[in-house]
Design a protein around this motif. Structure first.
Motif, PDB file in Angstrom:
ATOM      1  N   LEU A 150       0.879  -1.170   0.000  1.00  0.00           N
ATOM      2  CA  LEU A 150       0.000   0.000   0.000  1.00  0.00           C
ATOM      3  C   LEU A 150       0.917   1.222   0.000  1.00  0.00           C
ATOM      4  O   LEU A 150       1.594   1.508   0.984  1.00  0.00           O
ATOM      5  CB  LEU A 150      -0.906  -0.005   1.236  1.00  0.00           C
ATOM      6  N   LEU A 151       0.954   1.921  -1.132  1.00  0.00           N
ATOM      7  CA  LEU A 151       1.919   2.998  -1.325  1.00  0.00           C
ATOM      8  C   LEU A 151       1.271   4.365  -1.122  1.00  0.00           C
ATOM      9  O   LEU A 151       0.230   4.644  -1.727  1.00  0.00           O
ATOM     10  CB  LEU A 151       2.491   2.938  -2.747  1.00  0.00           C
ATOM     11  N   PRO A 152       1.860   5.230  -0.318  1.00  0.00           N
ATOM     12  CA  PRO A 152       1.342   6.601  -0.233  1.00  0.00           C
ATOM     13  C   PRO A 152       1.684   7.383  -1.499  1.00  0.00           C
ATOM     14  O   PRO A 152       2.809   7.317  -1.992  1.00  0.00           O
ATOM     15  CB  PRO A 152       2.049   7.181   0.995  1.00  0.00           C
ATOM     16  N   PHE A 153       0.702   8.085  -2.037  1.00  0.00           N
ATOM     17  CA  PHE A 153       0.948   8.958  -3.178  1.00  0.00           C
ATOM     18  C   PHE A 153       1.284  10.342  -2.635  1.00  0.00           C
ATOM     19  O   PHE A 153       0.552  10.874  -1.791  1.00  0.00           O
ATOM     20  CB  PHE A 153      -0.293   9.032  -4.070  1.00  0.00           C
ATOM     21  N   PRO A 154       2.386  10.957  -3.078  1.00  0.00           N
ATOM     22  CA  PRO A 154       2.820  12.217  -2.462  1.00  0.00           C
ATOM     23  C   PRO A 154       1.864  13.377  -2.741  1.00  0.00           C
ATOM     24  O   PRO A 154       1.657  13.767  -3.890  1.00  0.00           O
ATOM     25  CB  PRO A 154       4.196  12.471  -3.122  1.00  0.00           C
ATOM     26  N   LEU A 155       1.274  13.891  -1.667  1.00  0.00           N
ATOM     27  CA  LEU A 155       0.437  15.088  -1.711  1.00  0.00           C
ATOM     28  C   LEU A 155       0.935  16.047  -0.634  1.00  0.00           C
ATOM     29  O   LEU A 155       1.502  15.606   0.375  1.00  0.00           O
ATOM     30  CB  LEU A 155      -1.034  14.742  -1.451  1.00  0.00           C
ATOM     31  N   PRO A 156       0.737  17.338  -0.785  1.00  0.00           N
ATOM     32  CA  PRO A 156       1.169  18.292   0.241  1.00  0.00           C
ATOM     33  C   PRO A 156       0.527  17.991   1.599  1.00  0.00           C
ATOM     34  O   PRO A 156      -0.695  17.823   1.679  1.00  0.00           O
ATOM     35  CB  PRO A 156       0.702  19.642  -0.313  1.00  0.00           C
ATOM     36  N   PRO A 157       1.310  17.944   2.681  1.00  0.00           N
ATOM     37  CA  PRO A 157       0.757  17.627   4.002  1.00  0.00           C
ATOM     38  C   PRO A 157      -0.332  18.595   4.453  1.00  0.00           C
ATOM     39  O   PRO A 157      -1.255  18.198   5.183  1.00  0.00           O
ATOM     40  CB  PRO A 157       1.989  17.693   4.929  1.00  0.00           C
ATOM     41  N   ASP A 158      -0.226  19.875   4.028  1.00  0.00           N
ATOM     42  CA  ASP A 158      -1.202  20.845   4.520  1.00  0.00           C
ATOM     43  C   ASP A 158      -2.593  20.657   3.908  1.00  0.00           C
ATOM     44  O   ASP A 158      -3.553  21.284   4.346  1.00  0.00           O
ATOM     45  CB  ASP A 158      -0.710  22.285   4.296  1.00  0.00           C
ATOM     46  N   TRP A 159      -2.721  19.771   2.929  1.00  0.00           N
ATOM     47  CA  TRP A 159      -4.057  19.474   2.413  1.00  0.00           C
ATOM     48  C   TRP A 159      -4.879  18.686   3.434  1.00  0.00           C
ATOM     49  O   TRP A 159      -6.107  18.725   3.404  1.00  0.00           O
ATOM     50  CB  TRP A 159      -3.970  18.656   1.127  1.00  0.00           C
ATOM     51  N   GLY A 160      -4.199  17.922   4.282  1.00  0.00           N
ATOM     52  CA  GLY A 160      -4.900  17.145   5.301  1.00  0.00           C
ATOM     53  C   GLY A 160      -5.535  15.863   4.774  1.00  0.00           C
ATOM     54  O   GLY A 160      -6.257  15.178   5.501  1.00  0.00           O
ATOM     55  N   VAL A 161      -5.277  15.522   3.524  1.00  0.00           N
ATOM     56  CA  VAL A 161      -5.838  14.321   2.910  1.00  0.00           C
ATOM     57  C   VAL A 161      -4.693  13.449   2.403  1.00  0.00           C
ATOM     58  O   VAL A 161      -3.778  13.939   1.730  1.00  0.00           O
ATOM     59  CB  VAL A 161      -6.786  14.668   1.740  1.00  0.00           C
ATOM     60  N   GLN A 162      -4.747  12.165   2.745  1.00  0.00           N
ATOM     61  CA  GLN A 162      -3.733  11.218   2.281  1.00  0.00           C
ATOM     62  C   GLN A 162      -4.340  10.309   1.200  1.00  0.00           C
ATOM     63  O   GLN A 162      -5.490   9.886   1.307  1.00  0.00           O
ATOM     64  CB  GLN A 162      -3.203  10.352   3.426  1.00  0.00           C
ATOM     65  N   LEU A 163      -3.540  10.033   0.185  1.00  0.00           N
ATOM     66  CA  LEU A 163      -3.958   9.167  -0.914  1.00  0.00           C
ATOM     67  C   LEU A 163      -3.024   7.961  -0.970  1.00  0.00           C
ATOM     68  O   LEU A 163      -1.806   8.109  -0.898  1.00  0.00           O
ATOM     69  CB  LEU A 163      -3.913   9.938  -2.239  1.00  0.00           C
ATOM     70  N   TYR A 164      -3.611   6.767  -1.107  1.00  0.00           N
ATOM     71  CA  TYR A 164      -2.832   5.530  -1.124  1.00  0.00           C
ATOM     72  C   TYR A 164      -3.157   4.716  -2.367  1.00  0.00           C
ATOM     73  O   TYR A 164      -4.301   4.693  -2.835  1.00  0.00           O
ATOM     74  CB  TYR A 164      -3.139   4.682   0.120  1.00  0.00           C
ATOM     75  N   LEU A 165      -2.114   4.031  -2.861  1.00  0.00           N
ATOM     76  CA  LEU A 165      -2.257   3.131  -4.006  1.00  0.00           C
ATOM     77  C   LEU A 165      -1.981   1.700  -3.560  1.00  0.00           C
ATOM     78  O   LEU A 165      -0.888   1.404  -3.062  1.00  0.00           O
ATOM     79  CB  LEU A 165      -1.257   3.501  -5.101  1.00  0.00           C
ATOM     80  N   LYS A 166      -2.963   0.832  -3.712  1.00  0.00           N
ATOM     81  CA  LYS A 166      -2.769  -0.596  -3.459  1.00  0.00           C
ATOM     82  C   LYS A 166      -2.127  -1.192  -4.714  1.00  0.00           C
ATOM     83  O   LYS A 166      -2.762  -1.310  -5.764  1.00  0.00           O
ATOM     84  CB  LYS A 166      -4.125  -1.249  -3.164  1.00  0.00           C
ATOM     85  N   ASP A 167      -0.850  -1.539  -4.623  1.00  0.00           N
ATOM     86  CA  ASP A 167      -0.048  -1.885  -5.796  1.00  0.00           C
ATOM     87  C   ASP A 167      -0.211  -3.357  -6.168  1.00  0.00           C
ATOM     88  O   ASP A 167       0.549  -4.225  -5.735  1.00  0.00           O
ATOM     89  CB  ASP A 167       1.422  -1.560  -5.538  1.00  0.00           C
ATOM     90  N   GLU A 168      -1.183  -3.636  -7.029  1.00  0.00           N
ATOM     91  CA  GLU A 168      -1.478  -5.005  -7.446  1.00  0.00           C
ATOM     92  C   GLU A 168      -0.559  -5.500  -8.560  1.00  0.00           C
ATOM     93  O   GLU A 168      -0.645  -6.656  -8.970  1.00  0.00           O
ATOM     94  CB  GLU A 168      -2.937  -5.093  -7.890  1.00  0.00           C
ATOM     95  N   SER A 169       0.325  -4.636  -9.040  1.00  0.00           N
ATOM     96  CA  SER A 169       1.234  -5.044 -10.109  1.00  0.00           C
ATOM     97  C   SER A 169       2.313  -6.003  -9.614  1.00  0.00           C
ATOM     98  O   SER A 169       3.029  -6.596 -10.430  1.00  0.00           O
ATOM     99  CB  SER A 169       1.895  -3.818 -10.735  1.00  0.00           C
TER     100      SER A 169
END
Length: 368
Positions: free
Chosen positions: A34-53
């Motif tokens: 489960l990989l975090p996708f880089p987003l600015p911390p001050d957005w307060g939202v985290q995005l993750y990629l479940k890497d099925e490859s």
């Protein structure tokens, strides 16, 4: 009247051995990251990629193929020597060929005669063979007829995907996501975003969310020329399309039996140019190529992240990295191919660049 034994000791022994082989293969394979996708911390939202490859056959369909084989074995549909037939020219066929080879079974993928040589090579590399059909609309009928002729089993991903996986747990993709999210800042995602495909993944995740009494919502993205979105919007499961989707693995010209629309909270239609613009942008961010369906997933996930950010609502969003981009070097990553299909990525690249720089989603309303 005498008793009739349908299953000899030899047959039962083979089935037990086959199930053990598949379970041993799963036990040798680590869970996907489960990989975090880089987003600015001050957005307060985290995005993750479940890497099925990272599955042995390189895609999300590895999970489905394993479930379909176990389902067929435990239903008594596959025994020693049974030819296995599937209607697929893509990742599902590659993964099913892998499991058929593990069990020493012949595997035949029924596909359009226009299927690319690269796809045929991937299937044959796993020990499968390909049966070509001139009329794409005949693939299902041809699969049934071939299974009957050979005394084989049509494994039928589009019917059995939603029932072959234990949606209550047992290491399915939903359980894996929530276990891996346990120590994150927002362990219960606000949204999970997936493509429709067979319908099996969205059905599994949607059911699991309800079964575990979670507040996570499920969004399903749908590419151009696929009928899932308009059929879901209009509550018309009989809707069909005469045009095929260019985004492999998720768009369908009919509503497949495995698609359970009632477990979906939201559907997002995505233009093909947006999906392919996204994979080009993601390559720059992650330093790796991903497939077109991952672009569709991320276009929808980015839109939801922007909405959460605009509302000042902290949380997490999870989506899937379905497969790597190596399989699409001569299509999605080829500028000449894009030009032949009239796909202009520039307007969507601008939307993505603006979003990643500001968190704002400025794309005009999408047409279905």
């Amino acid at each position: 009247m005498t008793a009739l034994d349908r299953c000899s000791d030899t047959t039962r022994d083979w089935v037990c051995r086959a199930v053990r082989i598949i379970e041993a293969d799963a036990n040798r394979s680590a869970d996907t990251h489960l990989l975090p996708f880089p987003l600015p911390p001050d957005w307060g939202v985290q995005l993750y990629l479940k890497d099925e490859s990272t599955h042995p056959t390189g895609s999300l369909k590895h999970r489905l193929a394993r479930s379909l084989f176990l389902y067929a074995l435990c239903n008594g549909w596959i025994v020693e020597g049974t030819p296995v037939i599937e209607a697929s020219s893509g990742s599902t066929a590659v993964s099913e060929a892998y499991f058929a080879r593990l069990l020493g079974l012949p595997f035949i993928a029924v596909m359009p005669s226009t299927t690319s040589a690269e796809k045929v090579e991937l299937i044959e590399r796993q020990g499968g063979s390909c049966h070509f059909v001139d009329e794409p609309g005949r693939i299902y009928a041809e699969s049934h007829q071939l299974a009957e002729k050979l005394g084989g089993h049509f494994i039928d991903q589009f019917t059995n995907a939603e029932r072959a996986t234990d949606w209550r747990g047992n290491n399915n993709i939903a359980e894996s996501i929530f276990e891996q999210m346990a120590w994150e800042e927002h362990p219960e995602p606000a949204w999970i975003v997936v493509g429709a495909g067979t319908g099996g993944t969205s059905a599994t995740i949607g059911r699991f969310i309800r079964y575990r009494q979670l507040r996570t919502r499920l969004a399903v993205v749908d590419p151009e020329n696929s009928v899932f979105f308009p059929a879901w919007r209009d509550a018309d499961p009989a809707l069909t399309s005469c045009r095929g989707s260019r985004i492999e693995g998720i768009g369908r010209p009919r509503v497949e039996p495995s698609f359970i629309g009632e477990v979906i909270d939201r559907m997002i239609p995505v233009p093909d140019a947006a999906s392919l613009a996204t994979i080009r942008t993601v390559q720059q961010v992650l330093g790796r190529r991903v497939g077109g369906s991952t672009g569709t997933n991320l276009w929808g996930a980015f839109q939801i992240v922007a909405e959460l950010t605009a509302l000042g609502r902290p949380g997490s969003v999870v989506t899937l990295l379905c497969d790597g981009g190596e399989r699409y070097a001569h299509t999605y990553y080829d500028d000449a191919w894009l030009a032949r299909h009239g796909l202009d990525l520039a307007p969507y690249r601008q939307v993505l660049d603006h979003f990643l720089a500001t968190g704002l989603w400025t794309v005009p309303p999408l047409r279905d």
